[in-house]
Design a protein around this motif. Structure first.
Motif, mmCIF file in Angstrom:
data_model
loop_
_atom_site.group_PDB
_atom_site.id
_atom_site.type_symbol
_atom_site.label_atom_id
_atom_site.label_comp_id
_atom_site.label_asym_id
_atom_site.label_seq_id
_atom_site.Cartn_x
_atom_site.Cartn_y
_atom_site.Cartn_z
ATOM 1 N N ALA A 215 0.820 -1.209 0.000
ATOM 2 C CA ALA A 215 0.000 0.000 0.000
ATOM 3 C C ALA A 215 0.856 1.262 0.000
ATOM 4 O O ALA A 215 0.432 2.311 -0.487
ATOM 5 C CB ALA A 215 -0.931 0.006 1.206
ATOM 6 N N ALA A 216 2.063 1.164 0.534
ATOM 7 C CA ALA A 216 2.981 2.303 0.545
ATOM 8 C C ALA A 216 3.687 2.495 -0.792
ATOM 9 O O ALA A 216 4.439 3.454 -0.949
ATOM 10 C CB ALA A 216 4.011 2.128 1.655
ATOM 11 N N GLY A 217 3.461 1.584 -1.729
ATOM 12 C CA GLY A 217 4.006 1.748 -3.072
ATOM 13 C C GLY A 217 5.133 0.819 -3.445
ATOM 14 O O GLY A 217 5.650 0.902 -4.558
ATOM 15 N N LEU A 218 5.530 -0.089 -2.552
ATOM 16 C CA LEU A 218 6.609 -1.012 -2.886
ATOM 17 C C LEU A 218 6.138 -2.043 -3.906
ATOM 18 O O LEU A 218 4.952 -2.367 -3.992
ATOM 19 C CB LEU A 218 7.117 -1.734 -1.630
ATOM 20 C CG LEU A 218 8.222 -1.031 -0.828
ATOM 21 C CD1 LEU A 218 7.726 0.279 -0.258
ATOM 22 C CD2 LEU A 218 8.730 -1.950 0.283
ATOM 23 N N SER A 219 7.078 -2.592 -4.663
ATOM 24 C CA SER A 219 6.779 -3.708 -5.546
ATOM 25 C C SER A 219 6.481 -4.939 -4.708
ATOM 26 O O SER A 219 6.806 -4.999 -3.506
ATOM 27 C CB SER A 219 7.971 -3.997 -6.457
ATOM 28 O OG SER A 219 9.057 -4.532 -5.701
ATOM 29 N N ALA A 220 5.892 -5.950 -5.334
ATOM 30 C CA ALA A 220 5.596 -7.185 -4.617
ATOM 31 C C ALA A 220 6.865 -7.846 -4.106
ATOM 32 O O ALA A 220 6.894 -8.397 -3.000
ATOM 33 C CB ALA A 220 4.817 -8.143 -5.521
ATOM 34 N N VAL A 221 7.947 -7.797 -4.886
ATOM 35 C CA VAL A 221 9.214 -8.391 -4.445
ATOM 36 C C VAL A 221 9.731 -7.683 -3.205
ATOM 37 O O VAL A 221 10.088 -8.311 -2.196
ATOM 38 C CB VAL A 221 10.261 -8.354 -5.572
ATOM 39 C CG1 VAL A 221 11.656 -8.687 -5.038
ATOM 40 C CG2 VAL A 221 9.882 -9.339 -6.670
ATOM 41 N N ASP A 222 9.785 -6.353 -3.233
ATOM 42 C CA ASP A 222 10.305 -5.604 -2.090
ATOM 43 C C ASP A 222 9.381 -5.699 -0.885
ATOM 44 O O ASP A 222 9.837 -5.759 0.260
ATOM 45 C CB ASP A 222 10.532 -4.147 -2.470
ATOM 46 C CG ASP A 222 11.773 -3.953 -3.332
ATOM 47 O OD1 ASP A 222 12.652 -4.839 -3.324
ATOM 48 O OD2 ASP A 222 11.859 -2.915 -4.018
ATOM 49 N N ALA A 223 8.072 -5.712 -1.135
ATOM 50 C CA ALA A 223 7.129 -5.867 -0.023
ATOM 51 C C ALA A 223 7.300 -7.230 0.639
ATOM 52 O O ALA A 223 7.299 -7.339 1.875
ATOM 53 C CB ALA A 223 5.700 -5.690 -0.516
ATOM 54 N N GLY A 224 7.446 -8.265 -0.169
ATOM 55 C CA GLY A 224 7.645 -9.593 0.393
ATOM 56 C C GLY A 224 8.952 -9.717 1.149
ATOM 57 O O GLY A 224 9.001 -10.288 2.246
ATOM 58 N N ALA A 225 10.025 -9.168 0.582
ATOM 59 C CA ALA A 225 11.328 -9.251 1.236
ATOM 60 C C ALA A 225 11.324 -8.493 2.556
ATOM 61 O O ALA A 225 11.800 -8.994 3.584
ATOM 62 C CB ALA A 225 12.406 -8.702 0.305
ATOM 63 N N GLY A 226 10.778 -7.273 2.547
ATOM 64 C CA GLY A 226 10.738 -6.490 3.766
ATOM 65 C C GLY A 226 9.872 -7.134 4.834
ATOM 66 O O GLY A 226 10.240 -7.187 6.019
ATOM 67 N N ALA A 227 8.714 -7.641 4.419
ATOM 68 C CA ALA A 227 7.799 -8.262 5.372
ATOM 69 C C ALA A 227 8.425 -9.499 6.006
ATOM 70 O O ALA A 227 8.374 -9.684 7.227
ATOM 71 C CB ALA A 227 6.490 -8.622 4.678
ATOM 72 N N ALA A 228 9.009 -10.355 5.187
ATOM 73 C CA ALA A 228 9.591 -11.588 5.722
ATOM 74 C C ALA A 228 10.772 -11.291 6.641
ATOM 75 O O ALA A 228 10.973 -11.955 7.659
ATOM 76 C CB ALA A 228 10.010 -12.497 4.573
ATOM 77 N N TRP A 229 11.568 -10.281 6.284
ATOM 78 C CA TRP A 229 12.746 -9.950 7.092
ATOM 79 C C TRP A 229 12.339 -9.438 8.465
ATOM 80 O O TRP A 229 12.832 -9.914 9.495
ATOM 81 C CB TRP A 229 13.605 -8.919 6.361
ATOM 82 C CG TRP A 229 14.975 -8.768 6.931
ATOM 83 C CD1 TRP A 229 16.113 -9.434 6.575
ATOM 84 C CD2 TRP A 229 15.363 -7.870 7.998
ATOM 85 N NE1 TRP A 229 17.171 -9.013 7.342
ATOM 86 C CE2 TRP A 229 16.746 -8.067 8.225
ATOM 87 C CE3 TRP A 229 14.673 -6.937 8.767
ATOM 88 C CZ2 TRP A 229 17.452 -7.344 9.192
ATOM 89 C CZ3 TRP A 229 15.361 -6.229 9.746
ATOM 90 C CH2 TRP A 229 16.737 -6.433 9.947
ATOM 91 N N VAL A 230 11.421 -8.459 8.537
ATOM 92 C CA VAL A 230 11.052 -7.922 9.853
ATOM 93 C C VAL A 230 10.222 -8.927 10.646
ATOM 94 O O VAL A 230 10.288 -8.962 11.885
ATOM 95 C CB VAL A 230 10.313 -6.563 9.743
ATOM 96 C CG1 VAL A 230 11.169 -5.533 9.040
ATOM 97 C CG2 VAL A 230 8.963 -6.700 9.075
ATOM 98 N N HIS A 231 9.468 -9.753 9.966
ATOM 99 C CA HIS A 231 8.683 -10.807 10.623
ATOM 100 C C HIS A 231 9.604 -11.757 11.377
ATOM 101 O O HIS A 231 9.375 -12.074 12.554
ATOM 102 C CB HIS A 231 7.894 -11.538 9.526
ATOM 103 C CG HIS A 231 6.921 -12.568 9.995
ATOM 104 N ND1 HIS A 231 7.140 -13.919 9.818
ATOM 105 C CD2 HIS A 231 5.702 -12.462 10.578
ATOM 106 C CE1 HIS A 231 6.104 -14.588 10.263
ATOM 107 N NE2 HIS A 231 5.220 -13.740 10.748
ATOM 108 N N ALA A 232 10.680 -12.183 10.719
ATOM 109 C CA ALA A 232 11.642 -13.077 11.370
ATOM 110 C C ALA A 232 12.367 -12.368 12.509
ATOM 111 O O ALA A 232 12.604 -12.961 13.572
ATOM 112 C CB ALA A 232 12.636 -13.605 10.345
#
Length: 284
Positions: free
Chosen positions: A236-253
């Motif tokens: 929703a902030a404008g990131l691509s799906a790749v960057d959104a997935g990478a960022g989400a998985a990284w902070v989630h872990a």
């Protein structure tokens, strides 16, 4: 993993959205969520909590009354909508999270159909994976592949590939996780985040990304719902799906690691602000 680009803190920091003077809740990104059901209301609260605590400017929840009540009990800042109303007139959002806990609820299915038809960016999980993948594989691709993130675990990947007439087993996938994630990405023309002890991300014709191994404590009910909410906030902030997935998985872990032991899914969401703050404060 051989041939994969490793996701590190520097990559996540470089793309993480940070509000600036003049931003408001709309410019920071509105996340729509179609999740949960009378049978699984908790999924709705977890997705919404993940999105809010990851920094979404606003979250709109679409679902049945029991799930609405639970969402508001945990996150009173969320705006709620009935599924039937949303199917007729989709609320405005910059990105959507669809599928967690929908449990064959017809009005939720109709709302998911409206999201697909709108062409909005979306994170697709759990109960929406097969329907969205089939639609995209047969040419219904209102949203581009770099704005659609499918987030299966191994068994969901097996079932989704089966829905596309690629009959594989869990053992087949375990022997070549990257190859089967790529197969789904190409067939559905979408970015795929394959969850597991080491999360993989790939897109049609794109490179393979690998996350650092995650704490085993993340293998707990509802963890993936929080992950979907984080990814929705980033989309929703404008990131691509790749960057959104990478960022989400990284902070989630990292959120799991910060808890130092057994975790519950809602604890992951509550740990996110500290993890994001530490990420953005570290220049290394």
């Amino acid at each position: 993993m051989s041939g994969a680009t490793q996701v590190d803190a520097a990559r996540v920091r470089a793309s993480w959205p940070v509000p600036v003077e003049g931003d408001d809740k709309y410019s920071r990104g509105v996340v729509g969520v179609v999740a949960g059901s009378d049978a699984y209301p908790g999924a709705a609260a977890l997705v919404v909590s993940g999105a809010v605590r990851a920094g979404a400017g606003m979250v709109r929840y679409v679902g049945p009354r029991r799930a609405q009540d639970l969402v508001l009990a945990h996150r009173p800042e969320c705006v709620v909508h009935d599924s039937g109303d949303a199917a007729e007139s989709l609320p405005r959002a910059q990105a959507w999270v669809v599928g967690p806990g929908v449990a064959d609820y017809p009005e939720q299915d109709a709302a998911i159909g409206s999201v697909m038809a709108s062409g909005a960016p979306m994170v697709v999980d759990a109960g929406a994976l097969e329907a969205v993948a089939r639609a995209r594989a047969t040419g219904s691709r209102e949203a581009p592949s770099d704005r659609v993130l499918l987030t299966p675990h191994v068994e969901e990947l097996m079932r989704t590939l089966g829905a596309l007439r690629h009959d594989v087993t869990v053992h087949d996938i375990a022997s070549d996780r990257a190859g089967h994630a790529r197969l789904l990405a190409e067939a559905a023309r979408a970015t795929v985040l394959l969850k597991g002890s080491q999360t993989l991300i790939t897109s049609p014709g794109g490179a393979l990304l690998a996350l650092p191994p995650a704490p085993a404590w993340l293998a707990t009910a509802g963890s993936g719902d929080v992950l979907a909410g984080i990814a929705g906030a980033l989309l929703a902030a404008g990131l691509s799906a790749v960057d959104a997935g990478a960022g989400a998985a990284w902070v989630h872990a990292r959120a799991a690691a910060s808890l130092r032991g057994p975790v519950a899914a809602l604890d992951l969401a509550e740990a996110l602000p500290g993890v994001v703050s530490d990420l953005l404060a570290d220049p290394s």
